[in-house]
Design an enzyme around this catalytic site. Structure first.
Site, PDB file in Angstrom:
ATOM      1  N   ASP A 101      24.787  24.687  63.208  1.00  0.00           N
ATOM      2  CA  ASP A 101      23.423  24.836  63.711  1.00  0.00           C
ATOM      3  C   ASP A 101      22.779  23.448  63.752  1.00  0.00           C
ATOM      4  O   ASP A 101      22.580  22.816  62.714  1.00  0.00           O
ATOM      5  CB  ASP A 101      22.660  25.768  62.753  1.00  0.00           C
ATOM      6  CG  ASP A 101      21.263  26.102  63.242  1.00  0.00           C
ATOM      7  OD1 ASP A 101      20.814  25.492  64.236  1.00  0.00           O
ATOM      8  OD2 ASP A 101      20.620  26.967  62.630  1.00  0.00           O
ATOM      9  N   ASP A 111      21.625  25.710  70.453  1.00  0.00           N
ATOM     10  CA  ASP A 111      21.897  24.769  69.351  1.00  0.00           C
ATOM     11  C   ASP A 111      22.785  25.337  68.252  1.00  0.00           C
ATOM     12  O   ASP A 111      22.923  24.734  67.202  1.00  0.00           O
ATOM     13  CB  ASP A 111      20.578  24.253  68.767  1.00  0.00           C
ATOM     14  CG  ASP A 111      19.746  25.377  68.168  1.00  0.00           C
ATOM     15  OD1 ASP A 111      19.975  26.541  68.528  1.00  0.00           O
ATOM     16  OD2 ASP A 111      18.869  25.090  67.343  1.00  0.00           O
ATOM     17  N   GLU A 112      23.383  26.511  68.495  1.00  0.00           N
ATOM     18  CA  GLU A 112      24.241  27.105  67.460  1.00  0.00           C
ATOM     19  C   GLU A 112      25.577  27.551  68.051  1.00  0.00           C
ATOM     20  O   GLU A 112      25.628  27.990  69.190  1.00  0.00           O
ATOM     21  CB  GLU A 112      23.564  28.348  66.856  1.00  0.00           C
ATOM     22  CG  GLU A 112      22.242  28.065  66.182  1.00  0.00           C
ATOM     23  CD  GLU A 112      21.587  29.333  65.641  1.00  0.00           C
ATOM     24  OE1 GLU A 112      22.308  30.301  65.324  1.00  0.00           O
ATOM     25  OE2 GLU A 112      20.356  29.358  65.567  1.00  0.00           O
TER      26      GLU A 112
HETATM   27 MG   LIG Z   1      18.967  24.851  65.037  1.00  0.00          MG
END
Ligand SMILES: [Mg+2]
Length: 398
Positions: free
Chosen positions: A9, A105-106
């Site tokens: 993350d 973003d993960e």
């Molecule tokens: Mg994040």
């Protein structure tokens, strides 16, 4: 043999990219805001420094500036988020082919088959953490575990730039004391219902037993129980297993005569589709509406969306627009089908639905505002709980 799953993350992703592109912002309290105009702009993301002043996602810029007068506000840059996201993903792909994006973003990585080459889960995580920092210049928090749910939970525990292992040996000690909503799949409404049952921690979920949860929440309750016990067996989805389109259709118990009647049906179909899209990290580029009239005529309409989305509201509204504009309820409807097509990778550039993608919790307020808006437009009873209609929905994944 246990799997080794990583959940990576990127920390404060939007703000980190802003600093990457303008290093003079590095030591400033920073917010990425929807509009820089103070009256209308809201905070979409912030960095650690802004956070330390109490600046919160989804609040108005003027509120944020009251807490932190020197707050620097920058507009979002979706093109760059996409570029950086893809560059980071290229690093992940050095360690495994099984990389499943979850938002921009993960990602989950299944590195079970890579251990001989790169070492154990913690060692692989350390190599990834260092490479992302060195080569891209942003930081990543990583959870290492034997299933996806605990890996995701682990990546939340040390921020920024940290690695946490949740193993079979330590999960009862590390995971069970955490609040129930730290578990993937427990949103605000589920959390409230769990509270009312006296279930507050993940350990409480495990202790409640499968039957209690299944009775209250159905299939989702069973999944929650299994997740809490470390028995989540969902695979990391690779490209090949991602669907090309996601469709749902429903046959109605009585005919629909108006937009007001059709709306709750379309919305539940859309919520169902949205859930599948999120699970696969996919975004819907266009919507296909499929209707069957009471005399069994079949019609199909489709239209592109202004920007790829996972939002059930955006897709449902487009579907309604298609039906209303092309058909207009001149005759009663017997069935409605709805398909998300032109699916795009999570990292494709997009502009809408920023909250639901990045801040699940905050997004619900937005959704509620939207529901209010829809109720104004279609009437008070136009939105019902999705579950009341979902029982008739047929899966049409391809
Ligand atoms: Mg994040």
């Amino acid at each position: 043999m246990d799997r080794t799953i990583l959940h990576c993350d990127l920390n404060n992703f939007f703000a980190s990219v802003a600093v990457l592109d303008n290093p003079t912002l590095k030591n400033c309290p920073l917010a990425v805001t929807g509009s820089v105009e103070e009256r209308h702009g809201i905070v979409l993301a912030k960095n650690e420094l802004a956070k330390s002043y109490g600046v919160a996602t989804a609040e108005a810029i003027w509120q944020a500036k009251r807490k932190c007068p020197e707050l620097v506000c920058v507009p979002p840059n979706y093109h760059r988020y996409n570029e950086v996201s893809m560059a980071v993903r290229d690093i992940y792909l050095r360690f495994s082919d099984a990389v499943e994006p979850f938002g921009i973003d993960e990602c989950w990585l299944d590195v079970t088959g890579s251990r001989l080459l790169f070492g154990n889960g913690m060692e692989i995580a350390e190599q990834i953490r260092a490479a992302v920092k060195r080569e891209i210049g942003v930081t990543v928090s990583i959870g290492v575990s034997f299933n996806k749910v605990f890996a995701k939970l682990g990546s939340d525990l040390k921020k920024p730039d940290g690695i946490t292992e949740i193993s079979r040996e330590n999960f009862k000690e590390k995971v069970w004391p955490l609040p129930a909503n730290a578990l993937l799949g427990v949103g605000r409404s589920t959390k409230n219902q769990l509270d009312s049952l006296g279930i507050f921690t993940i350990g409480d979920i495990a202790a409640a037993g499968c039957d209690v949860l299944k009775n209250r929440f159905g299939k989702m309750g069973e999944q929650l129980y299994l997740s809490a016990c470390g028995e989540d067996s969902s695979p990391v989805a690779t490209e090949e297993s991602a669907p090309k389109s996601v469709g749902r259709t429903t046959t109605l118990s009585s005919d629909l005569h108006s937009a007001e009647e059709a709306w709750p049906v379309v919305l539940s179909l859309s919520e169902n589709i949205s859930e599948t899209l999120r699970r696969h990290g996919l975004y819907c580029g266009a919507v296909q509406a499929h209707i069957r009239t009471f005399d069994l005529n079949v019609k199909e309409f489709q239209a592109a969306l202004p920007a790829p989305t996972q939002s059930s509201m955006v897709m449902a509204e487009k579907c309604m627009e298609l039906i209303e504009n092309n058909f207009g309820f001149s005759v009663p409807l017997r069935s409605i089908g709805f398909r998300a097509i032109n699916l795009k990778d999570a990292a494709a550039p997009y502009q809408t639905d920023i909250f639901t993608d990045f801040h699940e919790a905050e997004s619900r307020e937005e959704v509620e505002d939207k529901i209010f808006e829809i109720r104004q437009k279609y009437g008070k009873d136009s939105i019902v709980r999705g579950t009341t209609v979902n029982t008739h929905i047929h899966d049409r994944d391809e």
